[in-house]
Enzyme design. Sequence first.
Site, short mmCIF file in Angstrom:
data_model
loop_
_atom_site.label_atom_id
_atom_site.label_comp_id
_atom_site.label_asym_id
_atom_site.label_seq_id
_atom_site.Cartn_x
_atom_site.Cartn_y
_atom_site.Cartn_z
N GLU A 1 35.91 -16.83 127.69
CA GLU A 1 35.95 -18.10 126.76
C GLU A 1 35.14 -19.31 127.39
O GLU A 1 34.30 -19.88 126.86
CB GLU A 1 37.12 -18.41 126.09
CG GLU A 1 37.68 -17.39 125.24
CD GLU A 1 39.16 -17.24 125.13
OE1 GLU A 1 39.87 -18.26 125.24
OE2 GLU A 1 39.57 -16.24 124.52
N HIS B 1 38.37 -16.58 119.40
CA HIS B 1 39.03 -17.68 119.95
C HIS B 1 38.17 -19.06 120.03
O HIS B 1 38.51 -20.17 119.91
CB HIS B 1 39.34 -17.55 121.39
CG HIS B 1 40.68 -16.53 121.26
ND1 HIS B 1 41.15 -15.96 122.31
CD2 HIS B 1 41.61 -16.16 120.21
CE1 HIS B 1 42.39 -15.31 121.97
NE2 HIS B 1 42.49 -15.44 120.66
N TYR C 1 47.08 -20.89 126.65
CA TYR C 1 47.75 -19.50 127.05
C TYR C 1 49.06 -19.78 127.59
O TYR C 1 49.85 -18.71 127.12
CB TYR C 1 46.68 -18.91 127.96
CG TYR C 1 45.29 -18.57 127.29
CD1 TYR C 1 45.45 -17.10 126.81
CD2 TYR C 1 44.44 -19.13 126.97
CE1 TYR C 1 44.45 -16.62 126.22
CE2 TYR C 1 43.25 -18.64 126.24
CZ TYR C 1 43.29 -17.31 125.83
OH TYR C 1 42.43 -16.92 125.16
C1 HEM Z 1 46.22 -12.90 125.86
C2 HEM Z 1 46.65 -13.46 124.60
C3 HEM Z 1 45.98 -13.33 123.42
C4 HEM Z 1 45.62 -12.01 122.78
C5 HEM Z 1 46.08 -10.74 123.21
C6 HEM Z 1 45.10 -12.64 121.34
C7 HEM Z 1 44.72 -11.37 120.51
C8 HEM Z 1 44.05 -12.16 119.18
C9 HEM Z 1 43.54 -11.11 118.17
C10 HEM Z 1 43.52 -9.73 118.45
C11 HEM Z 1 42.96 -11.92 117.40
C12 HEM Z 1 42.19 -11.26 116.00
C13 HEM Z 1 40.83 -10.99 116.22
C14 HEM Z 1 40.13 -10.70 115.03
O1 HEM Z 1 40.73 -11.13 113.83
O2 HEM Z 1 39.43 -9.60 114.98
C15 HEM Z 1 43.06 -13.20 117.84
C16 HEM Z 1 42.66 -14.30 116.95
C17 HEM Z 1 43.04 -15.68 117.28
N1 HEM Z 1 43.63 -16.01 118.30
FE1 HEM Z 1 44.42 -15.11 119.79
N2 HEM Z 1 45.03 -13.85 121.39
C18 HEM Z 1 45.56 -14.37 122.52
C19 HEM Z 1 45.72 -15.81 122.91
C20 HEM Z 1 45.66 -16.78 121.97
C21 HEM Z 1 46.07 -18.24 122.33
C22 HEM Z 1 46.18 -18.76 123.53
C23 HEM Z 1 45.64 -18.92 121.12
C24 HEM Z 1 46.03 -20.27 121.17
C25 HEM Z 1 47.15 -20.72 120.38
C26 HEM Z 1 45.28 -17.90 120.17
C27 HEM Z 1 44.83 -18.27 119.06
C28 HEM Z 1 43.96 -17.63 118.09
C29 HEM Z 1 43.47 -17.87 116.65
C30 HEM Z 1 43.71 -19.15 116.01
C31 HEM Z 1 43.03 -16.57 116.10
C32 HEM Z 1 42.39 -16.42 114.86
C33 HEM Z 1 41.14 -16.89 114.59
C34 HEM Z 1 40.35 -16.46 113.51
O3 HEM Z 1 41.13 -16.89 112.39
O4 HEM Z 1 39.43 -16.05 113.20
N3 HEM Z 1 45.24 -16.64 120.78
N4 HEM Z 1 43.67 -13.41 118.91
#
Ligand code: HEM
Length: 140
Positions: free
Chosen positions: A134, A82, A92
């Site tokens: 974060e 993130h 969030y």
């Molecule tokens: C409690 C809430 C959230 C959970 C459980 C969550 C979970 C995850 C997970 C499991 C991944 C993948 C990690 C990996 O590739 O190993 C991820 C990546 C990502 N998350 Fe979240 N996330 C949350 C909130 C958010 C929020 C609020 C945003 C913003 C809009 C966001 C944006 C992203 C982005 C852009 C990626 C991709 C990063 C990449 O491409 O490397 N996430 N998230």
Amino acid sequence: MLSENTKEIVKATAPVLQAKGVEITTRMYERLFNEYPETKELFANTKDGQAERLANAVIAYAQNIDNLELLGPSVVAIAKKHVAVNVQAEHYPIVGNVLLAAMQDVLGDSASEDIIDAWKEAYFFLADIFIEKEQSLYKL
Ligand code: HEM
């Protein structure tokens, strides 16, 4: 802390999420990009399978809500991703809103008010854990 009642409901919904998790998170991204197009750029370099990765994280959370310390290593790994793409605290509530709406879209009448309220509480509890982690990473 999360109430016992909330934890019970969240645990009880883990099997439904396992069955419908990807459908829910796919719908979530559809809503996210339609309703908040400005969030698209955060995902510009994201590889395929993001809906599965988010669904798996949500299911792991539901299953381990009594033992959240087990999630520690994955919280750190996700928080690092993130931070690399500049996710901020204000994102969030946006993701929370579209995730809860997507649960209602996919689960229909079986997403009772009690279930949605419990998930709302649980989502924001988890969100606070990510936000804190974060913020400490951004300060490094
Ligand atoms: C409690 C809430 C959230 C959970 C459980 C969550 C979970 C995850 C997970 C499991 C991944 C993948 C990690 C990996 O590739 O190993 C991820 C990546 C990502 N998350 Fe979240 N996330 C949350 C909130 C958010 C929020 C609020 C945003 C913003 C809009 C966001 C944006 C992203 C982005 C852009 C990626 C991709 C990063 C990449 O491409 O490397 N996430 N998230």
